[in-house]
Scaffold this active site. Structure first.
Site, PDB file in Angstrom:
ATOM      1  N   SER A 179      35.188 -15.305  25.389  1.00  0.00           N
ATOM      2  CA  SER A 179      35.546 -14.608  24.157  1.00  0.00           C
ATOM      3  C   SER A 179      34.948 -15.326  22.945  1.00  0.00           C
ATOM      4  O   SER A 179      34.594 -14.685  21.953  1.00  0.00           O
ATOM      5  CB  SER A 179      37.070 -14.516  24.017  1.00  0.00           C
ATOM      6  OG  SER A 179      37.663 -15.797  24.116  1.00  0.00           O
ATOM      7  N   ASP A 234      26.746 -19.237  27.671  1.00  0.00           N
ATOM      8  CA  ASP A 234      27.594 -18.156  27.171  1.00  0.00           C
ATOM      9  C   ASP A 234      26.923 -17.401  26.031  1.00  0.00           C
ATOM     10  O   ASP A 234      26.930 -16.168  25.982  1.00  0.00           O
ATOM     11  CB  ASP A 234      28.939 -18.721  26.704  1.00  0.00           C
ATOM     12  CG  ASP A 234      29.706 -19.392  27.831  1.00  0.00           C
ATOM     13  OD1 ASP A 234      29.278 -19.258  28.996  1.00  0.00           O
ATOM     14  OD2 ASP A 234      30.713 -20.055  27.556  1.00  0.00           O
TER      15      ASP A 234
END
Length: 395
Positions: free
Chosen positions: A144, A189
């Site tokens: 996230s 990421d």
């Protein structure tokens, strides 16, 4: 895609929610800009990215959306709708100047945003107001934070365009996390959130920053993510400690990083290494090799081999890297009892979060049912396929 109750799973719904929140917060006005950036799941290659190794993530259909507009002044106002974000959920600050840079502080969620603004290569010369909304689970190991960073960077590109260098974009977002969120993450990421492609995983070489697309478009195959709903906070000592242990091992082996070491190199120096440091290095060296083999297996459509490597990866993360937990081990064990599940492993940093399983499409409901009936906790499920990276949305 199924997911947490109350959180929209469709992009259109999430965007509509963001637009409505913007109207509510900013006197009924409409946003001019909308962008999105995905979370990710790493199929294999865990804790290898900060060791210059290989990773094999895919972008998810779960995204962070930023909607907003330029303002006439030098003030930045940002609101988050995330239920689990710390308070306050509304921040205001001035556009950074050379002699007045932004600094991390409270609330924590805003540090990711401030870091991106501070490190944005083209600089920001005007204020803006924005609303952030997301359906990437917080603390679930689905990134996230990178989704938020890359969405904010993509938003800034619409305010003040940069040169469009995708690698520089990922690196700036990584730098934001290092310097403002105090998390020494690898590049994976941010890279996959920027560069993800529908129907493909991405084999990323974290040393050269080269990436190769690996097709994952078989209609008879799905990726099942199972959230243990045990939440981890990685900024504790565990992550930096493992990073230090890997650096210590590489130094003892006379290598710049563990990417350059072989299993034979490690065994030759075993007696000179602390037992824990040895196990950490054994995981990383083995995992780098497994990831390359797994990408080849996927290209060949050899799902049995890919699944076997996923389970080996999990066992290594559990036994040598010590980042699994009872709930993740239980979820992997339950999934592997179901016919049609090729492989399953913990994914993400560890200490909770999610497992990822490669499953025949026809077996996915059975796999979900098996967990629902037997898991000691309460799991959430996401049936996913590889999706695109960051994009500008039409309003």
């Amino acid at each position: 895609m199924s997911g947490d109750a109350g959180v929209p799973t469709k992009l259109e719904e999430l965007l509509a929610n963001a637009q409505q929140s913007y109207r509510d917060k900013f006197g009924g006005s409409e946003p001019e800009i909308a962008v999105s950036a995905p979370g990710r799941v790493n199929l294999i290659g865990e804790h290898t990215d900060y060791n210059d190794g290989f990773v094999l993530p895919m972008a998810l259909p779960m995204v962070t959306i930023v909607v907003g507009s330029r303002t006439q002044d030098k003030q930045i106002t940002i609101v988050t709708t995330a239920l689990n974000a710390d308070y306050p959920k509304h921040v205001e600050f001035s556009v950074p100047q050379q002699n007045k840079p932004l600094n991390p502080g409270s609330p924590r969620w805003a540090n990711y945003v401030k870091g991106v603004i501070q490190h944005y290569s083209a600089g920001i010369n005007t204020g803006f107001k924005a609303v952030i909304t997301s359906n990437v689970p917080l603390g679930g190991g689905l990134s996230s934070s990178a989704s938020l960073e890359v969405a904010m960077y993509t938003f800034l590109q619409q305010i003040t365009p940069d040169d469009g260098d995708l690698v520089a974009k990922a690196l700036a977002c990584q730098k934001a996390e290092h310097t403002f969120a105090n998390m020494p993450c690898g590049i994976m990421d941010q890279f996959i959130s920027v560069m993800g492609k529908q129907d493909h995983a991405l084999l990323i070489d974290c040393r050269s920053l080269q990436a190769n697309l690996v097709p994952l478009s078989d209609p008879n195959l799905v990726v099942l993510i199972t959230n243990s709903n045990v939440r981890h906070t990685l900024t504790g000592s565990e992550y930096p400690t493992r990073r230090r242990q890997c650096e210590e091992a590489a130094k003892a082996l006379g290598k710049a990083s563990l990417r350059e070491a072989t299993a034979a190199d490690l065994e030759a120096k075993k007696d000179q290494l602390d037992e824990v440091v040895y196990r950490r290095a054994r995981h990383v060296i083995g995992e780098i090799a497994r990831t390359v083999r797994a990408a080849d297996a996927l290209k060949e459509g050899n799902y049995q081999e890919f699944g076997k490597l996923m389970v080996e990866s999990h066992n290594s993360l559990r036994d040598d890297y010590d980042v699994s937990c009872a709930e993740l081990d239980e979820l992997v064990e339950l999934a592997m009892k179901v016919e049609g599940v090729y492989g399953s492993r913990m994914t993400g940093g560890g200490f909770g979060g999610c497992t990822v399983s490669l499953v025949e499409a026809g077996a996915v409901e059975k796999a979900i049912q098996q967990v629902k009936e037997n898991y000691s906790g309460k799991a959430s499920f996401y049936v996913t396929k590889p999706s695109d990276g960051a994009s500008v949305l039409n309003l």
